[in-house]
Motif scaffolding. Structure first.
Motif, PDB file in Angstrom:
ATOM      1  N   ASN A  66     100.889  55.978  71.264  1.00 13.14           N
ATOM      2  CA  ASN A  66     100.806  54.902  70.274  1.00 13.14           C
ATOM      3  C   ASN A  66      99.974  53.734  70.793  1.00 13.14           C
ATOM      4  O   ASN A  66      99.254  53.094  70.026  1.00 13.14           O
ATOM      5  N   ASN A  67     100.045  53.459  72.090  1.00 15.43           N
ATOM      6  CA  ASN A  67      99.199  52.404  72.664  1.00 15.43           C
ATOM      7  C   ASN A  67      97.727  52.788  72.581  1.00 15.43           C
ATOM      8  O   ASN A  67      96.877  51.947  72.298  1.00 15.43           O
ATOM      9  N   ALA A  68      97.414  54.048  72.811  1.00 13.92           N
ATOM     10  CA  ALA A  68      96.023  54.504  72.700  1.00 13.92           C
ATOM     11  C   ALA A  68      95.536  54.385  71.263  1.00 13.92           C
ATOM     12  O   ALA A  68      94.413  53.934  71.009  1.00 13.92           O
ATOM     13  N   ARG A  69      96.364  54.768  70.318  1.00 13.82           N
ATOM     14  CA  ARG A  69      95.977  54.673  68.903  1.00 13.82           C
ATOM     15  C   ARG A  69      95.836  53.222  68.464  1.00 13.82           C
ATOM     16  O   ARG A  69      94.943  52.888  67.681  1.00 13.82           O
ATOM     17  N   ALA A  70      96.696  52.334  68.955  1.00  9.22           N
ATOM     18  CA  ALA A  70      96.571  50.912  68.643  1.00  9.22           C
ATOM     19  C   ALA A  70      95.296  50.338  69.251  1.00  9.22           C
ATOM     20  O   ALA A  70      94.642  49.475  68.647  1.00  9.22           O
ATOM     21  N   THR A  71      94.901  50.824  70.421  1.00  2.05           N
ATOM     22  CA  THR A  71      93.653  50.379  71.046  1.00  2.05           C
ATOM     23  C   THR A  71      92.453  50.832  70.232  1.00  2.05           C
ATOM     24  O   THR A  71      91.485  50.078  70.072  1.00  2.05           O
ATOM     25  N   VAL A  72      92.498  52.036  69.690  1.00  3.88           N
ATOM     26  CA  VAL A  72      91.409  52.527  68.836  1.00  3.88           C
ATOM     27  C   VAL A  72      91.265  51.626  67.612  1.00  3.88           C
ATOM     28  O   VAL A  72      90.158  51.259  67.222  1.00  3.88           O
ATOM     29  N   VAL A  73      92.389  51.234  67.021  1.00 10.06           N
ATOM     30  CA  VAL A  73      92.357  50.324  65.864  1.00 10.06           C
ATOM     31  C   VAL A  73      91.734  48.987  66.260  1.00 10.06           C
ATOM     32  O   VAL A  73      90.899  48.432  65.537  1.00 10.06           O
ATOM     33  N   ALA A  74      92.106  48.463  67.433  1.00  6.24           N
ATOM     34  CA  ALA A  74      91.554  47.182  67.888  1.00  6.24           C
ATOM     35  C   ALA A  74      90.060  47.292  68.189  1.00  6.24           C
ATOM     36  O   ALA A  74      89.299  46.372  67.876  1.00  6.24           O
ATOM     37  N   VAL A  75      89.632  48.396  68.787  1.00  7.63           N
ATOM     38  CA  VAL A  75      88.203  48.579  69.090  1.00  7.63           C
ATOM     39  C   VAL A  75      87.394  48.633  67.795  1.00  7.63           C
ATOM     40  O   VAL A  75      86.282  48.106  67.725  1.00  7.63           O
ATOM     41  N   GLN A  76      87.950  49.241  66.764  1.00  5.71           N
ATOM     42  CA  GLN A  76      87.254  49.295  65.478  1.00  5.71           C
ATOM     43  C   GLN A  76      87.106  47.905  64.861  1.00  5.71           C
ATOM     44  O   GLN A  76      86.195  47.672  64.085  1.00  5.71           O
ATOM     45  N   LYS A  77      87.985  46.976  65.215  1.00  9.58           N
ATOM     46  CA  LYS A  77      87.918  45.608  64.681  1.00  9.58           C
ATOM     47  C   LYS A  77      87.016  44.691  65.510  1.00  9.58           C
ATOM     48  O   LYS A  77      86.732  43.575  65.087  1.00  9.58           O
ATOM     49  N   MET A  78      86.609  45.135  66.701  1.00  8.43           N
ATOM     50  CA  MET A  78      85.800  44.293  67.575  1.00  8.43           C
ATOM     51  C   MET A  78      84.439  44.003  66.946  1.00  8.43           C
ATOM     52  O   MET A  78      83.858  44.858  66.285  1.00  8.43           O
ATOM     53  N   ARG A  79      83.957  42.777  67.165  1.00  7.19           N
ATOM     54  CA  ARG A  79      82.657  42.376  66.648  1.00  7.19           C
ATOM     55  C   ARG A  79      81.839  41.785  67.786  1.00  7.19           C
ATOM     56  O   ARG A  79      82.387  41.260  68.743  1.00  7.19           O
ATOM     57  N   GLN A  80      80.515  41.864  67.657  1.00  8.32           N
ATOM     58  CA  GLN A  80      79.628  41.272  68.645  1.00  8.32           C
ATOM     59  C   GLN A  80      79.086  39.956  68.098  1.00  8.32           C
ATOM     60  O   GLN A  80      79.126  39.702  66.895  1.00  8.32           O
ATOM     61  N   PHE A  81      78.561  39.123  68.997  1.00  7.27           N
ATOM     62  CA  PHE A  81      78.015  37.837  68.604  1.00  7.27           C
ATOM     63  C   PHE A  81      76.912  37.988  67.567  1.00  7.27           C
ATOM     64  O   PHE A  81      76.827  37.213  66.620  1.00  7.27           O
ATOM     65  N   SER A  82      76.061  38.996  67.727  1.00  4.32           N
ATOM     66  CA  SER A  82      74.954  39.182  66.784  1.00  4.32           C
ATOM     67  C   SER A  82      75.473  39.499  65.379  1.00  4.32           C
ATOM     68  O   SER A  82      74.905  39.034  64.386  1.00  4.32           O
ATOM     69  N   ASP A  83      76.559  40.260  65.278  1.00  2.00           N
ATOM     70  CA  ASP A  83      77.140  40.574  63.971  1.00  2.00           C
ATOM     71  C   ASP A  83      77.719  39.332  63.306  1.00  2.00           C
ATOM     72  O   ASP A  83      77.560  39.120  62.103  1.00  2.00           O
ATOM     73  N   VAL A  84      78.401  38.495  64.082  1.00  4.61           N
ATOM     74  CA  VAL A  84      79.000  37.277  63.538  1.00  4.61           C
ATOM     75  C   VAL A  84      77.913  36.319  63.071  1.00  4.61           C
ATOM     76  O   VAL A  84      78.022  35.716  61.990  1.00  4.61           O
ATOM     77  N   ALA A  85      76.857  36.173  63.842  1.00  5.72           N
ATOM     78  CA  ALA A  85      75.759  35.284  63.458  1.00  5.72           C
ATOM     79  C   ALA A  85      75.081  35.790  62.183  1.00  5.72           C
ATOM     80  O   ALA A  85      74.741  34.988  61.298  1.00  5.72           O
ATOM     81  N   ARG A  86      74.909  37.099  62.073  1.00  4.34           N
ATOM     82  CA  ARG A  86      74.295  37.667  60.874  1.00  4.34           C
ATOM     83  C   ARG A  86      75.173  37.424  59.644  1.00  4.34           C
ATOM     84  O   ARG A  86      74.693  37.090  58.576  1.00  4.34           O
ATOM     85  N   GLU A  87      76.500  37.593  59.781  1.00 11.41           N
ATOM     86  CA  GLU A  87      77.418  37.358  58.667  1.00 11.41           C
ATOM     87  C   GLU A  87      77.390  35.901  58.207  1.00 11.41           C
ATOM     88  O   GLU A  87      77.495  35.618  57.024  1.00 11.41           O
ATOM     89  N   ARG A  88      77.266  34.980  59.163  1.00 15.85           N
ATOM     90  CA  ARG A  88      77.264  33.550  58.828  1.00 15.85           C
ATOM     91  C   ARG A  88      75.888  33.060  58.395  1.00 15.85           C
ATOM     92  O   ARG A  88      75.765  31.957  57.877  1.00 15.85           O
ATOM     93  N   GLY A  89      74.856  33.848  58.674  1.00 17.78           N
ATOM     94  CA  GLY A  89      73.507  33.451  58.296  1.00 17.78           C
ATOM     95  C   GLY A  89      72.924  32.366  59.179  1.00 17.78           C
ATOM     96  O   GLY A  89      72.127  31.540  58.725  1.00 17.78           O
ATOM     97  N   ILE A  90      73.298  32.347  60.450  1.00 19.75           N
ATOM     98  CA  ILE A  90      72.792  31.344  61.389  1.00 19.75           C
ATOM     99  C   ILE A  90      72.252  32.064  62.626  1.00 19.75           C
ATOM    100  O   ILE A  90      72.621  33.205  62.898  1.00 19.75           O
ATOM    101  N   PRO A  91      71.379  31.396  63.393  1.00 21.10           N
ATOM    102  CA  PRO A  91      70.909  32.010  64.641  1.00 21.10           C
ATOM    103  C   PRO A  91      72.042  32.081  65.663  1.00 21.10           C
ATOM    104  O   PRO A  91      72.999  31.300  65.622  1.00 21.10           O
ATOM    105  N   MET A  92      71.929  33.028  66.593  1.00 23.85           N
ATOM    106  CA  MET A  92      72.985  33.207  67.594  1.00 23.85           C
ATOM    107  C   MET A  92      73.208  31.978  68.457  1.00 23.85           C
ATOM    108  O   MET A  92      74.309  31.701  68.904  1.00 23.85           O
ATOM    109  N   GLU A  93      72.133  31.202  68.681  1.00 22.39           N
ATOM    110  CA  GLU A  93      72.262  30.015  69.541  1.00 22.39           C
ATOM    111  C   GLU A  93      73.215  28.979  68.952  1.00 22.39           C
ATOM    112  O   GLU A  93      73.809  28.196  69.684  1.00 22.39           O
TER     113      GLU A  93
END
Length: 97
Positions: A66-93
């Motif tokens: 169950n811990n492994a499956r919960a980790t898979v769920v968390a990894v699927q929710k992980m986002r990178q800085f470039s994705d967040v900047a693209r969603e907000r419509g601003i440069p990464m800086e």
């Protein structure tokens, strides 16, 4: 079991939580060079997913599957800085301001 896209996570943005059954896993970004600091099934899943720097904590359950499956769920929710900047419509800086 859901499939996980294996991605090289260079920089994780924010905290990611995953739940599966009674298991709960918390993943947080770590400074570059820290490596994966987690125990048991969480460490194995993070290394297999290509995460290089992360802190992981298992909460509420000692069941490895169950811990492994919960980790898979968390990894699927992980986002990178470039994705967040693209969603907000601003440069990464501007994320660090």
């Amino acid at each position: 079991m859901p499939s996980v896209l294996l991605i090289f996570f260079e920089k994780q943005y924010g905290r990611a939580d995953g739940d599966y059954g009674a298991a709960k896993v918390m993943l947080r970004p770590a400074s570059p060079g820290t490596g994966v600091i987690a125990g048991g099934a969480v460490r194995i899943v993070l290394e297999m997913a290509g995460v290089e720097n992360a802190l992981g904590k298992q909460i509420r359950s000692k069941n490895a599957l169950n811990n492994a499956r919960a980790t898979v769920v968390a990894v699927q929710k992980m986002r990178q800085f470039s994705d967040v900047a693209r969603e907000r419509g601003i440069p990464m800086e501007e994320l660090w301001k």
